[in-house]
Design an enzyme around this catalytic site. Sequence first.
Site, mmCIF file in Angstrom:
data_model
loop_
_atom_site.group_PDB
_atom_site.id
_atom_site.type_symbol
_atom_site.label_atom_id
_atom_site.label_comp_id
_atom_site.label_asym_id
_atom_site.label_seq_id
_atom_site.Cartn_x
_atom_site.Cartn_y
_atom_site.Cartn_z
ATOM 1 N N SER A 253 -49.482 0.335 -19.671
ATOM 2 C CA SER A 253 -49.435 1.331 -20.754
ATOM 3 C C SER A 253 -48.143 2.115 -20.627
ATOM 4 C CB SER A 253 -50.599 2.304 -20.622
ATOM 5 O OG SER A 253 -50.384 3.168 -19.523
ATOM 6 N N ASP A 254 -47.619 2.619 -21.756
ATOM 7 C CA ASP A 254 -46.568 3.619 -21.594
ATOM 8 C C ASP A 254 -47.233 4.857 -20.995
ATOM 9 O OD1 ASP A 254 -44.269 5.056 -21.495
ATOM 10 O OD2 ASP A 254 -43.648 4.643 -23.550
ATOM 11 N N TRP A 255 -46.421 5.682 -20.371
ATOM 12 C CA TRP A 255 -46.951 6.799 -19.576
ATOM 13 C C TRP A 255 -47.672 7.824 -20.481
ATOM 14 C CZ3 TRP A 255 -45.307 3.118 -16.972
ATOM 15 C CH2 TRP A 255 -45.181 3.141 -15.587
ATOM 16 N N GLY A 256 -48.968 7.803 -20.439
ATOM 17 C CA GLY A 256 -49.720 8.709 -21.305
ATOM 18 C C GLY A 256 -50.035 8.084 -22.655
ATOM 19 N N GLY A 257 -49.932 6.774 -22.746
ATOM 20 C CA GLY A 257 -50.155 6.102 -24.033
ATOM 21 C C GLY A 257 -51.579 5.600 -24.232
#
Length: 725
Positions: A253-257
């Site tokens: 995942s993108d960071w916080g996605g």
Amino acid sequence: MSVCTFFCAYAQKYPFQDESLSIDDRIEDLLGRMTIEEKIAIIHAQSKFSSPGVPRLGVPELWCTDGPHGIRPEVKWDEWDQAGWTNDSIVAFPSLTCLASTWSEKLGRLYGVSIGEEARYRKKDVLLGPGVNIFRTPLCGRNFEYMGEDPYLAGKLAVQYIKGVQSVGVAACVKHFCLNNQEWGRHVVDVRVDDRALYEIYLPAFKMAVTEGDSWSLMASYNKVDGQYACHNKRLLQDILKGEWEWPGAVVSDWGGTHVTDEAATNGLDLEFGTGTNGLSGRAKRSYDNYHLAFPFLDGILSGKYSQADLDDKVRRVLRLHFHTTLNRNRPLGCINSEEHYDAARTIAQNGIVLLKNEGNILPIKGENKKIVLVGENVVKKMTVGGGSSSLKVQREINPLDGLQNRFGGKASVKWIRGYVGDIGGEYNGVTTGQNLKETRSFSELVDEAVRESRDADYVVFIGGLNKSWGQDCEGGDRRTYNLPYKQDSLISELAKVNKNLVVVNISGTAVAMPWADKVGAIVQAWYLGSETGNALAAVLSGDVAPSGKLPFTWPEKLEDVGAHRLDAYTDKVEEYKEGIFVGYRADGRVEGVKPLFPFGHGLSYTTFKYSSLKADKKTISPTDSLTITLRVKNAGTVKGREIVQLYISDLKSSLPRPIKELKGFKDVELNPGEEREVSFKIGRDALSYFDDKKHEWVAEPGDFEALVGASSRDIRGKVAFKLK
Ligand code: BGC
């Protein structure tokens, strides 16, 4: 017991450690030994950039790093703050737009190997890059981290970058999948795009990265697509990436996605990072157990809501990533800051600088006994700090002033005049450049000084453009206007009035308005060149190296010429890609009167190249055949140079509308004065196909085609006709 006997016995007891077995067999063995808690643990973060591995079974932690221009400085375990290490300064390589401008697969590989070695030394297993999102609007804050508007060019270079990185046992993580073409509202924007544009424009570079490049991991993006977040978008991850493309790698995942446990559980996300963060600011401490793929997922499995098979699929993919990286005993140790890496950074930078205009051949600068006045903040500004997650802490950075003084100083007078005040900060996330760029004089005082000094100069070199502060070339926001900031347009116009030997060096990762383009002598596009900025720029401006980069995107004259702005509202809510497949040069000829300032593929040299003897080996091909196109290229000037020969295909008649031409090949040739060489391209059915969204398949329609060979998308030097049976 000898070491060999020990390892043989060990491998017999733990077949997953036996390197003579296939990775698939080793994965199954390891999977069978893991408890459900261990499985859950390896599919989400344990710190900002790591996941825990399986300590009980000797599977090491997995460490990620940004990416994509150098290895990011260490942050604290749980925070974005700097860890304060003194041994994490590295080499900054040029931005990826610069790599794309080299059009060199060889340099793509060199980039990958070099940055991979730096990652290894810093004990990283996954490099978060390269970025291959398509340049859809010049305003996008992250264009500098991407490789332009053409999926074929971006894909080919990404493949080499990935192969280079992975050749040293570090996984590439191609990002951001997909349709992350703007930073404005990146966490909320919901993209709508038709299937033709999705398959022809926005997916191919990713497909090449994971198939041809065999990227071991991929990062899903922040935005939504058709109402569902890309990090758990069933269609993108399950149906296309893992279904149609049969990719066995791990989706990060993108960071916080990651936002929805149900979707994260079933829609193809494998490894969750950064949840509970909102970029660089607030976060709850030690929230890792609350990640969607931690306790919520575990609880769901135990209660029968989610299946064991969903979990095992994720674990297999993450274990595969471990086998390629942390469990690969043959990885080299790597190195940082080696002279080879600086050489690589400089070579890529020199080959990526694009000479956009050179009226009256005012470049190269003939420096002997001359007065050279350098104007602009970017003459001195260090650019490796800033820009968001790609921000770096470098061991050294040669700015343009140092580079030009080193090259010309002594023989010529080289003087820096401020000209304008931009961003005096030079700080990102606790890393500072150490420069003090404070200035107390007013803009008009600065302009007056610059004009006064420029009047009798032999050369005025304005070095300005954008920088990496927020709202410019920086993650998390887009530019608001196409024009240069800090009143640079008016300063450049004033300089043009007093000196015709005015060279504008624009430092940016994207296109900017150039209302003064016809008033200045020369324009050089210099990107962000990393540690070796000044040396590379000096080599090109002095003629030690002839410029050879070519634009990887169309340089629009005005924003309204870009489909994303002409046809769309360009919003941070539901963003409809109304221009469809007609992105960049693919829109050529569609709107009367629209002409780019500089076309895709454009770039000048200090020499000229002659193209001749263009031919194809067949007049007609069948869908299973290939066609070979050859030509000869000659360096017709007096200095050594590198030409990038571009092959475009034109489908003369098709059932669905198609662009006039599409890039399907490129080759670079380095030639001494007078030297001539043959260049050849081989194309097959792929190069002739379009995506038929009704049939959901690639179609190569029989009929007449043309192969166009040129020095840019608008400088076609010859064409050959052929038929597809
Ligand atoms: C960026 C990614 C980056 C990640 C980790 C995110 O904000 O979008 O590109 O790799 O942070 O720093």
